[in-house]
Motif scaffolding. Structure first.
Motif, PDB file in Angstrom:
ATOM      1  N   ILE A  46     -68.970 -20.080 -69.397  1.00 31.24           N
ATOM      2  CA  ILE A  46     -67.963 -19.020 -69.364  1.00 31.24           C
ATOM      3  C   ILE A  46     -66.585 -19.526 -69.780  1.00 31.24           C
ATOM      4  N   VAL A  47     -66.176 -20.669 -69.262  1.00 32.45           N
ATOM      5  CA  VAL A  47     -64.814 -21.152 -69.506  1.00 32.45           C
ATOM      6  C   VAL A  47     -64.694 -21.916 -70.819  1.00 32.45           C
ATOM      7  N   ASN A  48     -65.652 -22.760 -71.111  1.00 31.62           N
ATOM      8  CA  ASN A  48     -65.555 -23.638 -72.280  1.00 31.62           C
ATOM      9  C   ASN A  48     -66.526 -23.268 -73.385  1.00 31.62           C
ATOM     10  N   TYR A  49     -67.382 -22.300 -73.139  1.00 31.60           N
ATOM     11  CA  TYR A  49     -68.528 -22.024 -73.989  1.00 31.60           C
ATOM     12  C   TYR A  49     -69.099 -23.344 -74.506  1.00 31.60           C
ATOM     13  N   SER A  50     -69.424 -24.189 -73.524  1.00 32.38           N
ATOM     14  CA  SER A  50     -69.936 -25.508 -73.884  1.00 32.38           C
ATOM     15  C   SER A  50     -71.212 -25.351 -74.695  1.00 32.38           C
ATOM     16  N   HIS A  51     -71.129 -25.751 -75.927  1.00 33.97           N
ATOM     17  CA  HIS A  51     -72.259 -25.630 -76.850  1.00 33.97           C
ATOM     18  C   HIS A  51     -72.986 -26.962 -76.899  1.00 33.97           C
ATOM     19  N   PRO A  52     -74.221 -27.018 -76.813  1.00 32.48           N
ATOM     20  CA  PRO A  52     -75.125 -25.881 -76.693  1.00 32.48           C
ATOM     21  C   PRO A  52     -75.249 -25.410 -75.247  1.00 32.48           C
ATOM     22  N   SER A  53     -75.393 -24.129 -75.080  1.00 33.40           N
ATOM     23  CA  SER A  53     -75.479 -23.514 -73.758  1.00 33.40           C
ATOM     24  C   SER A  53     -76.899 -23.004 -73.516  1.00 33.40           C
ATOM     25  N   PRO A  54     -77.333 -23.022 -72.252  1.00 36.52           N
ATOM     26  CA  PRO A  54     -78.657 -22.481 -71.937  1.00 36.52           C
ATOM     27  C   PRO A  54     -78.657 -20.961 -71.736  1.00 36.52           C
ATOM     28  N   TYR A  55     -77.508 -20.319 -72.005  1.00 37.69           N
ATOM     29  CA  TYR A  55     -77.394 -18.883 -71.751  1.00 37.69           C
ATOM     30  C   TYR A  55     -76.975 -18.118 -72.997  1.00 37.69           C
ATOM     31  N   VAL A  56     -77.326 -16.852 -72.987  1.00 34.90           N
ATOM     32  CA  VAL A  56     -76.792 -15.873 -73.914  1.00 34.90           C
ATOM     33  C   VAL A  56     -75.938 -14.948 -73.058  1.00 34.90           C
ATOM     34  N   SER A  57     -74.695 -14.709 -73.482  1.00 36.70           N
ATOM     35  CA  SER A  57     -73.795 -13.806 -72.753  1.00 36.70           C
ATOM     36  C   SER A  57     -73.983 -12.383 -73.228  1.00 36.70           C
ATOM     37  N   LEU A  58     -74.114 -11.487 -72.276  1.00 37.04           N
ATOM     38  CA  LEU A  58     -74.146 -10.059 -72.548  1.00 37.04           C
ATOM     39  C   LEU A  58     -73.082  -9.420 -71.670  1.00 37.04           C
ATOM     40  N   THR A  59     -72.764  -8.168 -71.938  1.00 32.56           N
ATOM     41  CA  THR A  59     -71.798  -7.450 -71.119  1.00 32.56           C
ATOM     42  C   THR A  59     -72.328  -6.059 -70.806  1.00 32.56           C
ATOM     43  N   ALA A  60     -71.897  -5.539 -69.675  1.00 32.09           N
ATOM     44  CA  ALA A  60     -72.241  -4.170 -69.300  1.00 32.09           C
ATOM     45  C   ALA A  60     -71.270  -3.184 -69.943  1.00 32.09           C
ATOM     46  N   SER A  61     -70.254  -3.679 -70.649  1.00 31.75           N
ATOM     47  CA  SER A  61     -69.209  -2.840 -71.223  1.00 31.75           C
ATOM     48  C   SER A  61     -69.269  -2.818 -72.751  1.00 31.75           C
ATOM     49  N   PHE A  62     -69.496  -1.631 -73.313  1.00 33.19           N
ATOM     50  CA  PHE A  62     -69.451  -1.494 -74.767  1.00 33.19           C
ATOM     51  C   PHE A  62     -68.067  -1.886 -75.277  1.00 33.19           C
ATOM     52  N   ALA A  63     -67.008  -1.506 -74.562  1.00 37.41           N
ATOM     53  CA  ALA A  63     -65.639  -1.803 -74.995  1.00 37.41           C
ATOM     54  C   ALA A  63     -65.396  -3.304 -75.096  1.00 37.41           C
ATOM     55  N   VAL A  64     -65.905  -4.072 -74.141  1.00 34.30           N
ATOM     56  CA  VAL A  64     -65.755  -5.532 -74.198  1.00 34.30           C
ATOM     57  C   VAL A  64     -66.522  -6.087 -75.395  1.00 34.30           C
ATOM     58  N   ALA A  65     -67.757  -5.635 -75.584  1.00 32.81           N
ATOM     59  CA  ALA A  65     -68.552  -6.108 -76.727  1.00 32.81           C
ATOM     60  C   ALA A  65     -67.852  -5.769 -78.041  1.00 32.81           C
TER      61      ALA A  65
END
Length: 183
Positions: A46-65
Motif C-alpha cells: 500500500i505505501v511503497n507498492y513494493s514490486h514485486p507484490s503478492p497482491y493485486v489492488s482493487l477498489t470498491a469505488s469507481f471514482a477512485v479507479a
C-alpha cells in the motif's frame, strides 16, 4: 466471505501501466510475486507498492479507479489514449479467492492509528494537496514543537481507507466483466 455479498470492485489503469498495455480480460489479474501473505507485505504494497507484490489492488469505488486510470507513466488519459477502468464481479468466480481487507489486516498491529499530529494530519497523509501539514510543526505537551510523525503503518491505514482498497491474490479473467475507457 460469502460470494453473493461481495461488492462490484474496480481497477484503474492509466496510460503506460502494465494493465493498460496488457488487457486483463485475456488472462486475469495476476500478482507480480509469489510470497507469503504477511502484514509487512500488506503495508509495503500500500505505501511503497513494493514490486514485486503478492497482491493485486482493487477498489470498491469507481471514482477512485477512474482517478488512477486518468494518468500513468504514459501520460494523461485522452480520447486517443484513454485510461481503463476494469469492472470485476468476484461473485462470478469459481476459483477459490484470497481476498484481504487491508484495514482489518493493518488493524492487527497494536495502535496502528497512533500519531502525534493535529487533526489535519490525516488530510496530509491522504493527499499531496494537503502535504504541507506533514511539514508544519505541531505543539506537544510541554510546549515543544515538532514535525508530526505519521508512521508507515498509519499511512497504509489512511491510504487503504482513502482508496476503499481490497487486496486479492489473483483475479481470473472470467470475473472481469468490463473494461471501460475513460479520459
Amino acid at each position: 466471505m460469502i460470494k453473493e455479498k461481495i461488492p462490484t470492485l474496480y481497477k484503474g489503469s492509466g496510460p503506460g501501466t502494465h494493465w493498460h498495455d496488457n488487457n486483463a480480460r485475456d488472462g486475469g489479474f495476476m500478482p507480480a510475486a509469489n510470497r507469503p501473505h504477511t502484514i509487512n507485505a500488506v503495508v509495503n504494497h500500500i505505501v511503497n507498492y513494493s514490486h514485486p507484490s503478492p497482491y493485486v489492488s482493487l477498489t470498491a469505488s469507481f471514482a477512485v479507479a477512474r482517478q488512477y486510470a486518468l494518468s500513468g507513466p504514459g501520460g494523461t488519459a485522452s480520447e486517443k489514449n484513454p485510461g481503463y477502468v476494469y469492472e470485476i464481479d468476484l461473485s462470478a468466480c469459481k476459483a477459490e479467492l484470497h481476498i484481504f481487507n487491508p484495514i482489518e489486516e493493518i488493524s492487527k498491529i497494536g495502535l496502528a492509528h497512533e500519531h502525534n499530529g493535529d487533526q489535519g494530519l490525516i488530510l496530509g497523509v491522504a493527499s499531496s494537496i494537503h502535504g504541507a501539514v506533514l511539514n508544519t510543526p505541531v505543539l506537544l505537551a510541554g510546549g515543544q514543537k515538532v514535525i508530526p510523525n505519521a508512521s508507515v503503518i498509519l499511512r497504509a491505514l489512511v491510504n487503504a481507507l482513502r482508496d476503499a482498497e481490497v487486496l486479492i491474490g489473483a483475479v481470473p479473467a472470467s470475473c472481469i466483466v468490463h473494461r471501460l475507457s475513460v479520459s
